[in-house]
Design a protein around this motif. Structure first.
Motif, PDB file in Angstrom:
ATOM      1  N   ARG A   1       0.901  -1.201   0.056  1.00  0.00           N
ATOM      2  CA  ARG A   1       0.058  -0.156   0.036  1.00  0.00           C
ATOM      3  C   ARG A   1       0.961   1.256  -0.020  1.00  0.00           C
ATOM      4  O   ARG A   1       0.315   2.446  -0.458  1.00  0.00           O
ATOM      5  CB  ARG A   1      -0.827   0.195   1.184  1.00  0.00           C
ATOM      6  CG  ARG A   1      -2.285  -0.634   1.097  1.00  0.00           C
ATOM      7  CD  ARG A   1      -3.135   0.129   0.365  1.00  0.00           C
ATOM      8  NE  ARG A   1      -3.645   1.350   1.211  1.00  0.00           N
ATOM      9  CZ  ARG A   1      -4.471   1.459   2.065  1.00  0.00           C
ATOM     10  NH1 ARG A   1      -5.146   0.224   2.466  1.00  0.00           N
ATOM     11  NH2 ARG A   1      -4.594   2.556   2.705  1.00  0.00           N
TER      12      ARG A   1
ATOM     13  N   GLU B   1       1.346   1.832  -3.611  1.00  0.00           N
ATOM     14  CA  GLU B   1      -0.142   2.173  -4.241  1.00  0.00           C
ATOM     15  C   GLU B   1      -0.486   3.640  -3.753  1.00  0.00           C
ATOM     16  O   GLU B   1      -1.258   4.427  -4.691  1.00  0.00           O
ATOM     17  CB  GLU B   1      -1.301   1.127  -3.748  1.00  0.00           C
ATOM     18  CG  GLU B   1      -0.858  -0.039  -4.573  1.00  0.00           C
ATOM     19  CD  GLU B   1      -1.983  -1.288  -4.146  1.00  0.00           C
ATOM     20  OE1 GLU B   1      -2.349  -2.203  -5.076  1.00  0.00           O
ATOM     21  OE2 GLU B   1      -2.750  -1.025  -3.319  1.00  0.00           O
ATOM     22  N   ASP B   2      -0.493   3.904  -2.587  1.00  0.00           N
ATOM     23  CA  ASP B   2      -0.743   5.238  -2.108  1.00  0.00           C
ATOM     24  C   ASP B   2      -0.198   6.406  -2.572  1.00  0.00           C
ATOM     25  O   ASP B   2      -0.671   7.497  -2.999  1.00  0.00           O
ATOM     26  CB  ASP B   2      -0.889   5.485  -0.517  1.00  0.00           C
ATOM     27  CG  ASP B   2      -1.758   4.494   0.349  1.00  0.00           C
ATOM     28  OD1 ASP B   2      -2.700   4.001  -0.311  1.00  0.00           O
ATOM     29  OD2 ASP B   2      -1.628   4.274   1.414  1.00  0.00           O
TER      30      ASP B   2
ATOM     31  N   ARG C   1      -0.983   6.857  -6.214  1.00  0.00           N
ATOM     32  CA  ARG C   1      -2.361   7.661  -6.655  1.00  0.00           C
ATOM     33  C   ARG C   1      -2.334   9.191  -5.981  1.00  0.00           C
ATOM     34  O   ARG C   1      -2.848   9.868  -6.844  1.00  0.00           O
ATOM     35  CB  ARG C   1      -3.087   7.077  -5.329  1.00  0.00           C
ATOM     36  CG  ARG C   1      -4.600   7.615  -5.526  1.00  0.00           C
ATOM     37  CD  ARG C   1      -5.700   7.037  -4.578  1.00  0.00           C
ATOM     38  NE  ARG C   1      -5.406   7.371  -2.974  1.00  0.00           N
ATOM     39  CZ  ARG C   1      -4.953   6.639  -2.157  1.00  0.00           C
ATOM     40  NH1 ARG C   1      -4.448   5.542  -2.330  1.00  0.00           N
ATOM     41  NH2 ARG C   1      -4.703   7.201  -0.913  1.00  0.00           N
TER      42      ARG C   1
ATOM     43  N   ASP D   1       4.042   1.439 -10.328  1.00  0.00           N
ATOM     44  CA  ASP D   1       2.997   0.747  -9.618  1.00  0.00           C
ATOM     45  C   ASP D   1       2.181  -0.224 -10.721  1.00  0.00           C
ATOM     46  O   ASP D   1       1.951  -1.276 -10.524  1.00  0.00           O
ATOM     47  CB  ASP D   1       1.787   1.900  -9.062  1.00  0.00           C
ATOM     48  CG  ASP D   1       0.756   1.176  -8.332  1.00  0.00           C
ATOM     49  OD1 ASP D   1       1.115   0.357  -7.533  1.00  0.00           O
ATOM     50  OD2 ASP D   1      -0.632   1.539  -8.786  1.00  0.00           O
TER      51      ASP D   1
ATOM     52  N   ASN E   1       1.997  -4.149 -10.961  1.00  0.00           N
ATOM     53  CA  ASN E   1       0.665  -4.806 -11.103  1.00  0.00           C
ATOM     54  C   ASN E   1       0.868  -5.703 -12.326  1.00  0.00           C
ATOM     55  O   ASN E   1       0.060  -6.940 -11.920  1.00  0.00           O
ATOM     56  CB  ASN E   1      -0.488  -3.859 -11.387  1.00  0.00           C
ATOM     57  CG  ASN E   1      -0.790  -3.191 -10.289  1.00  0.00           C
ATOM     58  OD1 ASN E   1      -0.665  -3.312  -9.065  1.00  0.00           O
ATOM     59  ND2 ASN E   1      -1.267  -1.727 -10.618  1.00  0.00           N
TER      60      ASN E   1
ATOM     61  N   LYS F   1       2.101  -7.888  -3.796  1.00  0.00           N
ATOM     62  CA  LYS F   1       0.536  -7.670  -4.555  1.00  0.00           C
ATOM     63  C   LYS F   1       0.176  -8.960  -4.939  1.00  0.00           C
ATOM     64  O   LYS F   1      -1.177  -9.110  -4.799  1.00  0.00           O
ATOM     65  CB  LYS F   1       0.815  -6.898  -5.729  1.00  0.00           C
ATOM     66  CG  LYS F   1       1.072  -5.328  -5.353  1.00  0.00           C
ATOM     67  CD  LYS F   1       1.067  -4.428  -6.465  1.00  0.00           C
ATOM     68  CE  LYS F   1       1.038  -3.016  -6.133  1.00  0.00           C
ATOM     69  NZ  LYS F   1       1.049  -2.167  -7.187  1.00  0.00           N
TER      70      LYS F   1
ATOM     71  N   ARG G   1      -6.524  -7.780  -4.986  1.00  0.00           N
ATOM     72  CA  ARG G   1      -5.680  -7.634  -3.914  1.00  0.00           C
ATOM     73  C   ARG G   1      -5.915  -8.835  -3.085  1.00  0.00           C
ATOM     74  O   ARG G   1      -7.018  -9.306  -2.764  1.00  0.00           O
ATOM     75  CB  ARG G   1      -5.531  -6.201  -3.300  1.00  0.00           C
ATOM     76  CG  ARG G   1      -5.028  -5.100  -4.120  1.00  0.00           C
ATOM     77  CD  ARG G   1      -3.708  -5.168  -4.571  1.00  0.00           C
ATOM     78  NE  ARG G   1      -3.018  -4.145  -5.458  1.00  0.00           N
ATOM     79  CZ  ARG G   1      -3.168  -4.365  -6.782  1.00  0.00           C
ATOM     80  NH1 ARG G   1      -3.483  -5.397  -7.337  1.00  0.00           N
ATOM     81  NH2 ARG G   1      -2.803  -3.188  -7.492  1.00  0.00           N
TER      82      ARG G   1
END
Length: 575
Positions: free
Chosen positions: A47, A50-51, A54, A75, A79, A115, A213
């Protein structure tokens, strides 16, 4: 307050100590921005990426020989690889070996494994076949993601059924043109058989992005198997949970002036090393800072050029690296004034080196302390507060440290005993080693195996090591492992390995060997060294070899390594 009872729990057994009873005398020496206690989000480690992707998608995440990758792209790449790993059968709790230097593929792979629900199994890319086999067998990993140049040492894992798949990462995949073109001619040619289970990096990245996830319990689920030394002669895996690693990232960021905002981090410490992983990869990811990747920290010119060109402000390293920079012949040609905060760990920082480096660069160089079992950082000297030379500093936020005697009772100020640590960064235990875990974790406290003392200000000093670990150039070397290799040589009757002082590496490996009578005058030091190089990573190979008639032993026949070490220290003092 009475100095004899300064922390309030002296004389109590570790199992009887309540955290709230401990007087954290060290808090008064924290830098003004450092809070004594933090809130740690109970989130999966991935995370952090990911955070940031974003909230700061266009921030530069990675710089690699001029090639830049933004957090949004990093990111997305992770993925895609995560989805590919799922297609190879990776499910929650499966191990994936990562054996690469600091190249973009390492960072992508690290977060992709998490992930996909897997566990990152850290491996030094210069391990030998023997060492890779031990880690693969112990971790039960099913996939290895490696630098293509080490394929010959890793392929036997697939051939012998220890892993099902190998993904090959190539340095040139992320080099900008014309470097990518030129590198193909420079690199060693590796023959890779065309068979099922061997995958090219570009093919893996052609996958769709993983959408779902894994369900993660941050305080229970393991994110990383970080290998460290053991009494068996082989490394053991410290199980670091998602929560352990997230907590230590937040603790590290809290300690740094400015808390990482607007900083540029140098990625010279290997990311497969726990120190580099947390302070030079996970920490910049958490704050959205650039990581300037240096694949080979021994390339001092490249390190200095990176600091100069990219205006690096945060630099975590080992004493040998700071020393090499200081002694680089053309240092004056480069501008290192951007350096703000430098943290030295993994080995003792010489006082003179600290003073000289700060004078030359104008930066702050502080000594810290940590272990694989603590994710890793537990102590550090303040950057602008009271900085005690020769000390590992004071405990990080929410970290408690005590010195105990052999019975597990807390010792008062100034007395030497074993350092014990309690905090959110302390590991869950050793994988598949319940007895070792019971010996090391006592009522939530980690027994470090390091002998230490605390002064009246709450500063800690490492005075000796209870374990026989040798720390050379920041790498941990375990004598028993080297000795076992020596014993495999047909000419060796007995062997003992110790660390001896070394001005450059801190310590270096010395082997004392008793040869079998029939081999005396036939085997040379060079023969032994070449034998070791076939079975050990280069940094573990004894640099000094001495043939002796006998080894010092106790009444029960135990080889006394301490006697050998003391003899070497006396020789150096007299020379």
């Amino acid at each position: 307050m009475d100095v004899e009872n300064i922390i309030g729990v002296e004389g109590k057994h570790l199992g009887e100590v309540k955290i709230e009873e401990i007087n954290r005398v060290w808090l008064k020496h924290y830098d003004e921005w450092v809070r004594p206690s933090l809130e740690y989000p109970e989130i999966p480690l991935f995370r952090l990426l990911e955070d940031t992707a974003r909230t700061k998608p266009e921030n530069t995440a990675i710089v690699f020989f001029g090639k830049e990758i933004a957090y949004r792209e990093l990111d997305a790449l992770s993925n895609r690889l995560a989805n590919y790993l799922k297609s190879l059968g990776i499910k929650k709790g499966d191990g994936v070996i990562l054996a690469m230097p600091n190249i973009p593929q390492y960072v992508v792979s690290y977060y992709a494994v998490l992930k996909a629900g897997g566990i990152v199994v850290q491996a030094n890319p210069i391990y030998t076949e023997r060492e890779f086999k031990h880690i693969a067998s112990n971790s039960e990993a099913r996939v290895a993601i490696i630098l293509d140049q080490i394929f010959d040492n890793v392929y036997p894992l697939k051939r012998d059924g220890l892993v099902d798949h190998i993904i090959l990462a190539k340095v040139e995949d992320y080099l900008p043109f014309p470097l990518s073109f030129l590198y193909r001619f420079k690199k060693k040619k590796v023959k890779v058989p065309a068979e099922t289970g061997i995958h090219e990096w570009k093919a893996a990245l052609a996958s769709e992005e993983l959408k779902e996830r894994p369900e993660v319990n941050p305080k229970e689920d393991i994110a990383v198997h970080q290998y460290t030394g053991g009494t068996t002669g082989f490394p053991k895996a410290a199980m670091l949970t998602h929560y352990n690693l997230v907590a230590n990232v937040y603790q590290t960021i809290e300690w740094i002036p400015g808390k990482g905002e607007g900083d540029v981090f140098l990625g010279a410490l290997p990311y497969f090393h726990v120190f580099g992983m947390t302070t030079s990869m996970n920490a910049p990811v958490a704050v959205g800072a650039p990581m300037i990747l240096v694949p080979d920290p021994r390339d001092i010119k490249r390190v200095i050029q990176a600091i100069d060109k990219y205006r690096v402000s945060i630099f975590c390293g080992v004493p040998t690296l700071f020393n090499a920079i200081l002694n680089y012949p053309d240092l004056k040609k480069y501008d290192l004034s951007s350096l703000k905060a430098c943290i030295s760990g993994a080995a003792p920082l010489p006082v003179e080196l600290k003073r000289s480096f700060e004078k030359e660069t104008g930066s702050k160089l502080i000594e810290g302390y940590g272990l694989s079992e603590t994710s890793p950082v537990t102590h550090g000297n303040p950057f602008y507060g009271l900085n005690k030379e020769g000390s590992i500093g004071i405990p990080f936020p929410d970290t408690y440290a005590l010195v105990i005697d052999e019975e597990g009772k807390v010792l008062p100020v100034g007395e030497i005993g074993e350092l014990a640590i309690y905090g959110p960064q302390v590991m869950k235990g050793y994988y598949k080693m319940e007895e070792e875990t019971r010996k090391t974790l006592v009522s939530g406290w980690l027994l470090t195996g390091d002998m230490a003392k605390m002064d009246e200000d709450g500063y800690f000093y490492i005075v000796d090591r209870k374990k026989d670990v040798i720390i050379a150039g920041g790498y941990n070397i375990y004598p028993r492992e080297v000795e076992e290799v020596l014993y495999e040589h047909p000419a060796v009757l007995e062997a003992a390995v110790v660390g001896v002082p070394d001005k450059y590496r801190g310590e270096t490996v010395k082997a004392f060997i008793v040869l079998r009578p029939e081999h005396r005058d036939k085997v040379t030091e060079k023969d032994i060294e070449q034998f070791c190089r076939q079975k050990l990573a280069a940094y573990k190979v004894p640099r000094i070899i001495e043939f002796v008639d006998e080894l010092p032993k106790s009444a029960v026949g135990k080889v006394l390594r301490r006697v050998l070490r003391d003899q070497e220290v006396k020789k150096m003092e007299q020379s």
